[in-house]
Every structure is written in structure tokens, then in C-alpha cells.
Design a protein around this motif. Sequence first.
Motif, PDB file in Angstrom:
ATOM      1  N   PHE A   1       0.816  -1.210   0.000  1.00  0.00           N
ATOM      2  CA  PHE A   1       0.000   0.000   0.000  1.00  0.00           C
ATOM      3  C   PHE A   1       0.852   1.264   0.000  1.00  0.00           C
ATOM      4  O   PHE A   1       0.490   2.253  -0.635  1.00  0.00           O
ATOM      5  N   ILE A   2       1.976   1.239   0.696  1.00  0.00           N
ATOM      6  CA  ILE A   2       2.882   2.393   0.672  1.00  0.00           C
ATOM      7  C   ILE A   2       3.376   2.625  -0.759  1.00  0.00           C
ATOM      8  O   ILE A   2       3.448   3.766  -1.225  1.00  0.00           O
ATOM      9  N   THR A   3       3.698   1.544  -1.465  1.00  0.00           N
ATOM     10  CA  THR A   3       4.129   1.663  -2.857  1.00  0.00           C
ATOM     11  C   THR A   3       3.028   2.259  -3.723  1.00  0.00           C
ATOM     12  O   THR A   3       3.280   3.135  -4.571  1.00  0.00           O
ATOM     13  N   ALA A   4       1.772   1.794  -3.504  1.00  0.00           N
ATOM     14  CA  ALA A   4       0.651   2.313  -4.290  1.00  0.00           C
ATOM     15  C   ALA A   4       0.394   3.784  -3.977  1.00  0.00           C
ATOM     16  O   ALA A   4       0.161   4.595  -4.883  1.00  0.00           O
ATOM     17  N   ILE A   5       0.430   4.146  -2.691  1.00  0.00           N
ATOM     18  CA  ILE A   5       0.219   5.546  -2.302  1.00  0.00           C
ATOM     19  C   ILE A   5       1.326   6.423  -2.862  1.00  0.00           C
ATOM     20  O   ILE A   5       1.080   7.544  -3.337  1.00  0.00           O
ATOM     21  N   THR A   6       2.560   5.924  -2.825  1.00  0.00           N
ATOM     22  CA  THR A   6       3.689   6.676  -3.384  1.00  0.00           C
ATOM     23  C   THR A   6       3.454   6.979  -4.863  1.00  0.00           C
ATOM     24  O   THR A   6       3.676   8.105  -5.328  1.00  0.00           O
TER      25      THR A   6
ATOM     26  N   ALA B   1       3.970   8.811   1.889  1.00  0.00           N
ATOM     27  CA  ALA B   1       3.120   7.635   1.700  1.00  0.00           C
ATOM     28  C   ALA B   1       3.157   6.718   2.914  1.00  0.00           C
ATOM     29  O   ALA B   1       2.127   6.169   3.332  1.00  0.00           O
ATOM     30  N   SER B   2       4.349   6.531   3.488  1.00  0.00           N
ATOM     31  CA  SER B   2       4.462   5.686   4.672  1.00  0.00           C
ATOM     32  C   SER B   2       3.646   6.256   5.829  1.00  0.00           C
ATOM     33  O   SER B   2       2.898   5.528   6.495  1.00  0.00           O
ATOM     34  N   ALA B   3       3.758   7.554   6.052  1.00  0.00           N
ATOM     35  CA  ALA B   3       3.000   8.191   7.125  1.00  0.00           C
ATOM     36  C   ALA B   3       1.496   8.093   6.868  1.00  0.00           C
ATOM     37  O   ALA B   3       0.714   7.821   7.791  1.00  0.00           O
TER      38      ALA B   3
END
Length: 204
Positions: free
Chosen positions: A137-142, A163-165
Motif C-alpha cells: 500500500f505504501i508503494t501504491a500511495i507513493t 506515503a508511509s505516514a
Amino acid sequence: MPGHHHTRSRRTTERKGDARERAILDTCEALLAQKGYEAMTVGDIAQGAGITRGALYFYFGSKQEVVTALVARTVEHLWERSRATAQADEPRQAIEAAMRRTVELWNEHGLVMRTAIDLSLTVPEIGELWSHTAVLFITAITAVLERAGIQPGTEPEQASAMASALCWMIERTFYHASQESREELQRASATCEHIWLTSAGLTT
């Protein structure tokens, strides 16, 4: 133990779609709501699934293994519903779609998600599953942030760090809101969506 894990993974693949295993996992999810993780037993799960304890042990070695498989099934559904988000062309639509799908899954399986979070620090397999899902999900948000014009990178103002936050903020916010009501979960989602849009510079 790595060899054991490999065997379990292979057996699970061979049994994909097995009605009895689905019954075990469905019963486990129902018992989480009725009794909670600590109180439910292997005997409860077997009885609810309409099988003997011995038959259940053919599929899973312990209550912990059953719950781990239930978490794996749930996070697979979560990722399947959200997979297209990273490829969506328009960032605003991608964010709205991602939050909508996340609300749907938390409404359907919020108890499993909360159990996964609660057990992630003490059950290594569940912790690994949850961390892997977070990375996806972090990759997708990024990717969404970068398409919105946020600079790539890991500095505080750059896409990967943001994205991580955002990922962990959404997880914790949904965790608490899902214990209250569907209405509270919807409000929490709207807030998280607004913060994500703001972070992406899409609120003006």
C-alpha cells in the motif's frame, strides 16, 4: 521452521477453493466476534465448521494457524480490491477509489483486521503478512502522490516518506473508528481522504 512454512504454503495452494477449509475460516471469523481470539478454542472452531478436531488438524496445526490463514485471506481481498489504484490515471479518482474500497473491507472484516493488528507483534507470521501488505500500500500511495506532482524520494516532504505516514495513519484511524460504528468509520475515511488529497496538493 522455514521448511514447515513452505509446506503449509504449498498445501494451502493445493487446497485452494476447498469448501471445508473455507468453512473453518468462516467459523473462525464468526467466533472472533462471539468469543474473541483468547477465548475461542480449536474445539469451538471444529464444531462450528461441522468437523472433528482431528479433521481440523489435517488442515491447520493450531488455533494460531487458523487465524493466520484467515488474516492472509482477508489481506489478499484487501489488496485485490485496491490493486488497480496504483495504475489509475487520475490521482484524485485513485484516492477516492482506494478509500472507498478500504471502507468496504473494514465494514466487512474489521474484526479480522483489528485482530491482525493486535497479534502482529506477537505472532511472527501475522506480523510478516501485515508488514508485507503495508509495503504494497505504501508503494501504491507513493505512485499516486508522484502522479500528483510530489517529488520522488524518502525525505520528509517527498512521496515515499509521505506515503508511509499516510498508510500508518489510515491503519490506526480505521482501527479505532471501526470499533465505534459504520458511521464513524465513514467519517474517519472522509478525514483520511481529505488529508491524502491535501498531501497530494489536490484540495484547491
